[in-house]
Write an enzyme that holds these catalytic residues in place. Sequence first.
Site, PDB file in Angstrom:
ATOM      1  N   LYS A 279      68.944  33.579  10.063  1.00 37.21           N
ATOM      2  CA  LYS A 279      68.978  32.458   9.136  1.00 37.21           C
ATOM      3  C   LYS A 279      68.546  32.672   7.913  1.00 37.21           C
ATOM      4  CE  LYS A 279      66.725  27.659   8.849  1.00 37.21           C
ATOM      5  NZ  LYS A 279      65.867  26.724   9.791  1.00 37.21           N
TER       6      LYS A 279
ATOM      7  N   SER B 205      67.640  22.149  10.339  1.00 36.42           N
ATOM      8  CA  SER B 205      68.004  23.449   9.178  1.00 36.42           C
ATOM      9  C   SER B 205      68.774  24.471   9.773  1.00 36.42           C
ATOM     10  CB  SER B 205      67.051  23.574   8.098  1.00 36.42           C
ATOM     11  OG  SER B 205      65.800  24.301   8.802  1.00 36.42           O
TER      12      SER B 205
ATOM     13  N   SER C 135      64.093  21.809  13.391  1.00 30.61           N
ATOM     14  CA  SER C 135      65.145  22.594  13.070  1.00 30.61           C
ATOM     15  C   SER C 135      65.776  23.793  13.784  1.00 30.61           C
ATOM     16  CB  SER C 135      64.810  23.288  11.679  1.00 30.61           C
ATOM     17  OG  SER C 135      64.569  22.390  10.469  1.00 30.61           O
TER      18      SER C 135
END
Length: 473
Positions: free
Chosen positions: A84, A171, A195
């Site tokens: 990420k 996210s 997330s």
Amino acid sequence: MTLPSDTSARALTAAVRSGQLRAVEVARHFAPLADAASRAPEQSGVAASLAERALERAVELDKSGVSGGGAHSFELLGLPVAVKDLFTIEGVDCTMGSARLSFRASETSEPVAKLLARGAVPTCTTHTSEVGMTAYTEPIDLPAPRNPYFGAKSPAGNDPALTPPLTPGGSSGGSAVAVATGVVPVALGSDGGGSIRVPAACCGLVGLKPSHDITHGHLSTPAFLTRSLSDAALLAGVPFPSSDGPASVGQSAPGNRQRTSRPLRIGVTVEPFHAEVGVDKRWANGVWAAADALANAGYEVVEVPGPYDAEGPDAFEIFRRTITRLAARLPEADYSQMVRWIRESGRAIGAEEAARTHAQRMELPGRIRRRWDVDAVITPTLAFDPPRIGHFSSLKPWEDFEEQTRWTPWLSLWNLTGWASLSVPVGARASAESTAGSAHSTTPTMPATSINIGAVRCGEAELLRVARDCWEV
């Protein structure tokens, strides 16, 4: 060499560790996928390819002689993984979810360093929301990854050119898309309010948020997206459960009072915790189907009331104050309107109120356990299907925040308490081609919904075993 795109992480690492495959052979398969994916970020979720670095690392792993049975401490040896784009890698550009915030990293963040120490091979970075602050992934001035699992009909039939793309959640949305489209078998993300679990639910994946220490105010913890429970166990570093009977808890269960070994007691509810919203019937039915499967497997299954007592503080307000206060620490930068609003909301909270909020949060796990005499609780992961890209971001910041809460009205409880939590698909399942094939694979007519199995008095291994017993119900 050609590897099936849906080869599991466990199978890949076992083959490299045993000497059946070399790390460089695996890298030579996945590095070109990362390169191609970086040229189609909307379809792949990939922010940047690390193909050249991945090949170099794989060569070094093979030269070091750790493969071929001598890699007992390298349980992820040769495993391709996406990272990420909130986690830095020395010498690699990091966007933090916004082209305006991009910088060349001078050091490698701890979660990535731990992956490297376990023998993993990062092959790409993946798009995220700006500084990880939203449950959808629309990075600022960068491509927004599209959901490869849930589809929407176009206004003119099924013309792909007119079909509104749906969000993959956030996210860690780019990480979820990269796994779902076969760019990588697993991906590193983080979970500070759902997330990991939201993107897992949006993309037909498994998302395990491990337990984490809340003493110092943390909401977020590193976590992984995988295609299977077995791979989730591997990445979390816990044993994958055997199949002999329902999971049980003994006297050593985390946070549990003294009890003899017994089948887990599972609570179920579909009533939202943090917002007033009508829960889509299909998402609610997944919970009841899972409850039936667990009861048939020998678990004690009971309905539970809401987690918060009327006399206690507003738990979601504790979450709101905590997350905005954390955002208040962000340095000055060219943020979007949404992040500026979150940051300014946190700056309006004084030190005394922040201290009181933290004290209330520390009391919350005990309050919830007094209401929930169970080991784990199952809820839907989402209240309704993933909406189109732009659904949330077109709203005013405060309306956006409230609408995200209506979409995910359960998950932040497990960030507030620090207890482990697992999002797993249930119901209709996608074909292998749609969940692990190319970015252009077709979407199944009725994708699986997802349940969230949240710990109350147990840990990650028990959650994985519960999930195994209601997988594909």
